[in-house]
Design an enzyme around this catalytic site. Sequence first.
Site, PDB file in Angstrom:
ATOM      1  N   LYS A 192     114.154  11.551  33.396  1.00 19.27           N
ATOM      2  CA  LYS A 192     115.402  10.740  33.819  1.00 19.27           C
ATOM      3  C   LYS A 192     115.037  10.140  35.418  1.00 19.27           C
ATOM      4  O   LYS A 192     114.601  10.917  36.032  1.00 19.27           O
ATOM      5  CB  LYS A 192     116.660  11.745  34.130  1.00 19.27           C
TER       6      LYS A 192
ATOM      7  N   LYS B 178     114.475   4.914  27.609  1.00 16.24           N
ATOM      8  CA  LYS B 178     115.538   5.780  27.286  1.00 16.24           C
ATOM      9  C   LYS B 178     116.918   4.994  27.376  1.00 16.24           C
ATOM     10  O   LYS B 178     117.308   4.612  28.388  1.00 16.24           O
ATOM     11  CB  LYS B 178     115.752   7.200  27.867  1.00 16.24           C
TER      12      LYS B 178
ATOM     13  N   CYS C 113     153.666   7.376  46.359  1.00  9.58           N
ATOM     14  CA  CYS C 113     154.604   6.926  47.092  1.00  9.58           C
ATOM     15  C   CYS C 113     155.838   6.879  46.442  1.00  9.58           C
ATOM     16  O   CYS C 113     155.808   6.099  45.458  1.00  9.58           O
ATOM     17  CB  CYS C 113     154.162   5.650  47.910  1.00  9.58           C
TER      18      CYS C 113
ATOM     19  N   ASP D 257     120.392   3.752  27.563  1.00  7.29           N
ATOM     20  CA  ASP D 257     121.644   4.244  27.814  1.00  7.29           C
ATOM     21  C   ASP D 257     122.697   3.983  27.161  1.00  7.29           C
ATOM     22  O   ASP D 257     123.568   2.981  27.545  1.00  7.29           O
ATOM     23  CB  ASP D 257     121.976   4.127  29.243  1.00  7.29           C
TER      24      ASP D 257
ATOM     25  N   GLU E 157     108.701   5.510  26.052  1.00  5.55           N
ATOM     26  CA  GLU E 157     109.489   4.432  25.660  1.00  5.55           C
ATOM     27  C   GLU E 157     110.927   4.470  26.533  1.00  5.55           C
ATOM     28  O   GLU E 157     111.192   5.476  26.971  1.00  5.55           O
ATOM     29  CB  GLU E 157     109.844   4.209  24.026  1.00  5.55           C
TER      30      GLU E 157
ATOM     31  N   CYS F 266     154.709   2.300  53.820  1.00  3.74           N
ATOM     32  CA  CYS F 266     156.109   2.245  54.067  1.00  3.74           C
ATOM     33  C   CYS F 266     156.832   3.343  54.729  1.00  3.74           C
ATOM     34  O   CYS F 266     158.189   3.591  55.157  1.00  3.74           O
ATOM     35  CB  CYS F 266     156.876   1.729  52.708  1.00  3.74           C
TER      36      CYS F 266
ATOM     37  N   CYS G 171     158.332  -0.065  48.960  1.00  4.10           N
ATOM     38  CA  CYS G 171     157.162   0.075  49.808  1.00  4.10           C
ATOM     39  C   CYS G 171     156.253  -1.246  49.538  1.00  4.10           C
ATOM     40  O   CYS G 171     156.234  -1.861  48.529  1.00  4.10           O
ATOM     41  CB  CYS G 171     156.304   1.021  49.003  1.00  4.10           C
TER      42      CYS G 171
ATOM     43  N   CYS H 198     154.073   7.847  52.909  1.00  7.04           N
ATOM     44  CA  CYS H 198     153.329   6.619  52.493  1.00  7.04           C
ATOM     45  C   CYS H 198     152.756   5.845  53.719  1.00  7.04           C
ATOM     46  O   CYS H 198     153.389   5.552  54.692  1.00  7.04           O
ATOM     47  CB  CYS H 198     154.221   5.659  51.526  1.00  7.04           C
TER      48      CYS H 198
ATOM     49  N   TYR I 153     114.712   4.070  17.350  1.00  6.92           N
ATOM     50  CA  TYR I 153     113.590   4.681  17.947  1.00  6.92           C
ATOM     51  C   TYR I 153     112.967   5.951  16.961  1.00  6.92           C
ATOM     52  O   TYR I 153     111.874   6.581  17.646  1.00  6.92           O
ATOM     53  CB  TYR I 153     113.952   5.302  19.385  1.00  6.92           C
TER      54      TYR I 153
HETATM   55  S1  IVH Z   1     114.330  10.000  20.652  1.00  2.81           S
HETATM   56  C1  IVH Z   1     115.217  14.198  18.334  1.00  2.81           C
HETATM   57  N1  IVH Z   1     113.973   8.049  22.093  1.00  2.81           N
HETATM   58  O1  IVH Z   1     118.770  10.100  24.357  1.00  2.81           O
HETATM   59  C2  IVH Z   1     115.447  13.474  19.408  1.00  2.81           C
HETATM   60  N2  IVH Z   1     116.220   9.087  22.091  1.00  2.81           N
HETATM   61  O2  IVH Z   1     119.188  12.328  25.786  1.00  2.81           O
HETATM   62  C3  IVH Z   1     115.314  11.977  19.291  1.00  2.81           C
HETATM   63  N3  IVH Z   1     117.966   8.040  23.390  1.00  2.81           N
HETATM   64  O3  IVH Z   1     120.187  11.531  21.784  1.00  2.81           O
HETATM   65  C4  IVH Z   1     115.719  11.016  20.202  1.00  2.81           C
HETATM   66  N4  IVH Z   1     116.725   6.236  23.687  1.00  2.81           N
HETATM   67  O4  IVH Z   1     120.510   9.207  21.964  1.00  2.81           O
HETATM   68  C5  IVH Z   1     114.809   8.850  21.527  1.00  2.81           C
HETATM   69  N5  IVH Z   1     113.667   5.640  22.862  1.00  2.81           N
HETATM   70  C6  IVH Z   1     114.724   6.789  22.611  1.00  2.81           C
HETATM   71  C7  IVH Z   1     115.782   6.839  23.292  1.00  2.81           C
HETATM   72  C8  IVH Z   1     116.622   8.128  22.892  1.00  2.81           C
HETATM   73  C9  IVH Z   1     117.720   6.723  24.032  1.00  2.81           C
HETATM   74  C10 IVH Z   1     119.026   8.918  23.586  1.00  2.81           C
HETATM   75  C11 IVH Z   1     119.213   9.638  22.281  1.00  2.81           C
HETATM   76  C12 IVH Z   1     119.139  11.115  22.419  1.00  2.81           C
HETATM   77  C13 IVH Z   1     119.643  10.984  23.980  1.00  2.81           C
HETATM   78  C14 IVH Z   1     119.052  12.243  24.459  1.00  2.81           C
END
Ligand code: IVH
Length: 672
Positions: free
Chosen positions: A314, A116, A426, A118, A114, A411, A431, A408, A225
């Site tokens: 990542k 991740k 500065c 941010d 899934e 000036c 200036c 600067c 999630y």
């Molecule tokens: S599962 C037990 N699923 O990523 C750990 N985390 O770098 C459960 N995050 O702390 C995390 N999307 O805040 C999970 N689809 C996803 C996520 C996700 C973002 C974040 C989450 C976690 C951090 C770790």
Amino acid sequence: MVSGKIRKRAEKLRNEIHYHDYKYYVENNPQISDYQYDELMKELKELEERYSSLKIPTSPTQRVGGAPVEGFPTVEHRVTMLSLDNTYSEEEIREFERRLHRELPGEEFEYVVEPKIDGVSFCLIYEDGFLVRGSTRGDGRRGDEITVNLKTIRTIPLILREKVLGRIEVRGEVYMIRSGFLRVNKKREKDGENLFANPRNAAAGSLKLLDPGLVRQRPLDNFIYVWVESTEARMPPTHLETLKMLKKWGFKVSPHLKLARSINEVIEYCNEWVEKKEGLDYDVDGMVIKVNSLDQQRRLGSTTKSPRWAIAYKFPAKQATTKIRDILVGVGRTGALTPVAVLDPTPLAGTTITRATLHNEDEIRRKDIRIGDTVIIEKGGDIIPQVIKVLESKRGGVEKEFFMPTRCPVCGAKVVRLPDEAVARCIGSSCPAQLKERIAHYARRQAMDIEGLGDKLIDHLVDKKLILDIADIYELDLSTLSGLERMGEKSSENLLAQIEKSKSQSLSRLIFALGIRYVGIRGARILAGNFPSLEDLSKASEERLQAIPEIGPRTAESVKLFFQEERNKKLLQRLREYGLRMKEEREEKRKTPLVGKSFVFTGSLEHYSRDQAKDLVERLGAGATGSVSKRVDYVVVGKDAGSKYEKARKLGLRILTEQQFLKMIQSFSAEY
Ligand code: IVH
């Protein structure tokens, strides 16, 4: 006593509204018109108004129920909120699988992959299907209880859509949508507030706000999630099925879940998303790979930091290699010198990069960045690209070390760096670079609002030494202006009229316009509300300033220093001589019955911008604030007013239409 019939009706309305919220916000599939929705809401609100026992915390009317809070209580997580191990390559993903096989020899694994998200992780607890608590991750063991703020996010269910007995806990990520993030930053820029570096910081900052009314205005959303705990409801045997069930109950779950039956499928899906993620309206910084079977998850367990059954992959950051042609030094309004790398133009994530910030001298030393170096630049979630590192192997011996100039670059005045600051400044009192920035700030719409005094014209005026100080704006005349490039007689006249008009701007605008460090619009309003004149403010001691709620030690010190400086004293003296309004007119105040009253403006007004309206009431001795509370005397309601209006009604405050407000103002002030 509320009759059973009314109670039933309220319940029916609540359920209907929850249903339509879900359809609209989660599924993007509205079933009724806005008008019909508003009618349901109106009826429910009226019932709740009449019978306060109907006003339960999970009613849809309570998404912004709470008044601003003092702080958030700390809560303990029953199950520690862990983090994830990161991987960065296909090889590391395969290593994850090998590890699984070592832990549970001879078993097969299925995975769910899934995005991740941010954002900021959070958790929600429901009891018998009702949201009872929401909190931040904090240090993993303890977090902040931010239920009031989370409730403002419309995709978080207040009541589950099916009967779920007992207690359940789910976790997910709150994020700010990208388009909304840009909007928020634009507004902050206008208001003279610091910008958020990226949507994640903006989401984190929003959840920390103490006023849920403000949180509601932030474009936040969420995905759930993981389902971590259940006392009564039976969890299905796989992660994918738990998420499907959560979705059925009304949670927003990512639509991009993939069941992968082999690690090759996992890798394929991860690669697919490297490009695909750009098409989303929220930031995704990788993929999360989870073992699907909950039984296997349980047997794999966790380390103190992270579960053994999941990893994050990542994405490679958006990086490019380029060369530093030169390092320039910019001078800001406060004299801060910022080194900027001039790069060989390089395409990166959709734009051509020509500049990267180098922050300050220490940063340049730390990374040993030299002019002529080949460097890796990266565009993270942040707006301005960063230089990540120097490729030392590409050095040919001709690279030049950079030293912050001691004078600067604009000036020639001395540059100083205070012992506890990373920034060099500065100190030149005239200036031109600082002056240009200061004048542009002074003329801003939110400050003295001098339309027509734009950057180009300021450049001309300063470069030709027609303006040596802010006060010189008031010396400009028609012959000087109309003699300038692209300045006709008409536009010169208009500008002069604008300059004249600025003399009667409110005290709070003037304070903001002076560009005192750390004093933004809000700070300026607070100061103007506490000191009747600029003179009083200039004499205030640091202690007196600090005693004002919301004025911190840093701001107090900065205000004090500003008024101590000789050149500022002279500037204020001159502004006074040109006839600027430097105090709130007490005479006027005494005459109006509005002295000391507090206003809130909500919705869009037809005749004034909200800032103008705020100025208006300030001139009449009243104040304007952003949040509705019992202390507010009048709430002026424009078009499309939302939650503030509701809250004002609930609190029984005096509500005025724009027309009524105008009438009131006209009767108090001949000027308007
Ligand atoms: S599962 C037990 N699923 O990523 C750990 N985390 O770098 C459960 N995050 O702390 C995390 N999307 O805040 C999970 N689809 C996803 C996520 C996700 C973002 C974040 C989450 C976690 C951090 C770790």
